[in-house]
Design an enzyme around this catalytic site. Structure first.
Site: not given
Ligand SMILES: NCc1[nH]cc(CCC(=O)O)c1CC(=O)O
Length: 302
Positions: A11, A81-82, A128-130, A147, A153, A240
């Protein structure tokens, strides 16, 4: 010439992050040759279903880890985060880069802020958090799953499918799209996911040469904050499927952590906050997790 091969998703955001790590590595090690090894992960293929549904730990990591085990890459660059709270197998995260903007962003072509949305407006989000946080502040909104990559998006917003969308500010800023941010949704009102905005570099735990190269990029204050956030999230053991938010800040030697567990369906949230010494981030994370459970987060985690 010494060479390091960095596995990356394909990406635009992942490539930006990996190119950033590559530049930082070249600057830190003058003789080093840095190559990118782009690849597709399962998380990139299942773009049509809600993330909580396809779920699974390490959806965005697995293929990159296999490449390291098979010797096709030396390291892998991720949005921290992932990265699952527990790394599987023989892997380590020797570099956590200085965190960028950790917060979420409100993006709209019609409204300047969340509070300006009319009753019942349609908002797209991928987590879901948002959803839980949006419900908590605006129970009237119609929340729709959204997504895809950052540009996908934004494209759906521009096509008129939503009145607004909420996504990570860091992703927009890295892709040069900062001007699309109408409002930053900041703590304590809006708490981000653990480690949002931080980039991590993973490698095999037994690869000492790569670990030594990567360590030059590690940012200790960020590591301290994200360690507290990730320890809290790990301790709560939520999948998650559960909205969990954690945001730590560091002032001098003092680390503060704000945590939240919520329900995406009704916007009910439980919050906890504590501070402690920066040298013991994991203890602080576990402490806030215990506090959340003591305040009734248990049923939300099931
Ligand atoms: N889950 C996808 C993801 N993983 C990290 C980011 C943003 C960049 C970051 O958190 O460093 C994003 C996109 C988003 O949540 O909008």
């Amino acid at each position: 010439m010494p060479t390091i091969r960095l596995a990356t998703r394909e990406s635009a955001l992942a490539l930006w992050q990996t190119n950033h790590v590559a530049e930082r590595l070249r600057a830190a090690h003058r003789e080093l040759e840095v190559e990118l090894v782009p690849m597709t992960t399962r998380g990139d293929q299942l773009l049509d279903r809600p993330l909580a549904e396809v779920g699974g730990k390490g959806l965005f990591l697995k293929e990159l880890e296999v490449a390291m085990l098979e010797g096709r890459a030396d390291a892998a660059v991720h949005s921290l985060k992932d990265v699952p709270m527990e790394l599987d197998g023989p892997f380590a995260l020797p570099a956590i880069l200085e965190r960028a903007d950790p917060f979420d962003a409100f993006v709209s072509n019609k409204y300047e802020a969340l509070e300006e949305l009319p009753f019942g407006a349609v908002v797209g989000t991928s987590s879901l958090r948002r959803q839980a946080l949006l419900r908590a502040h605006r129970p009237d909104l119609k929340l729709v799953d959204l997504r895809g990559n950052v540009n996908t998006r934004l494209g759906k917003l521009d096509a008129g499918d939503y009145d607004a969308i909420v996504l990570a500010a860091a992703g927009l800023i890295r892709l040069g799209l900062e001007t699309r941010i109408r409002e930053r949704l900041v703590a304590p009102r809006f708490i981000p996911a653990a480690a949002q905005g931080a980039i991590a570099v993973e490698c095999r735990a037994d690869d000492e040469a790569t670990i030594a190269l990567l360590k030059a990029l590690d940012h200790l204050p960020t590591r301290s904050c994200v360690s507290a956030e990730r320890a809290m999230t790990r301790e709560l053991g939520g999948s998650c499927q559960v909205p969990i938010a954690a945001h730590a800040t560091l002032k001098g030697e003092r680390l503060s952590l704000e945590g939240l567990v919520g329900n995406a369906a009704d916007g009910y949230t439980v919050r906890g906050y504590a501070s402690g010494p920066a040298s013991e981030p994991e203890e602080l994370g576990r402490h806030v997790a215990d506090m959340l459970v003591a305040r009734g987060a248990g049923p939300l985690l099931e």
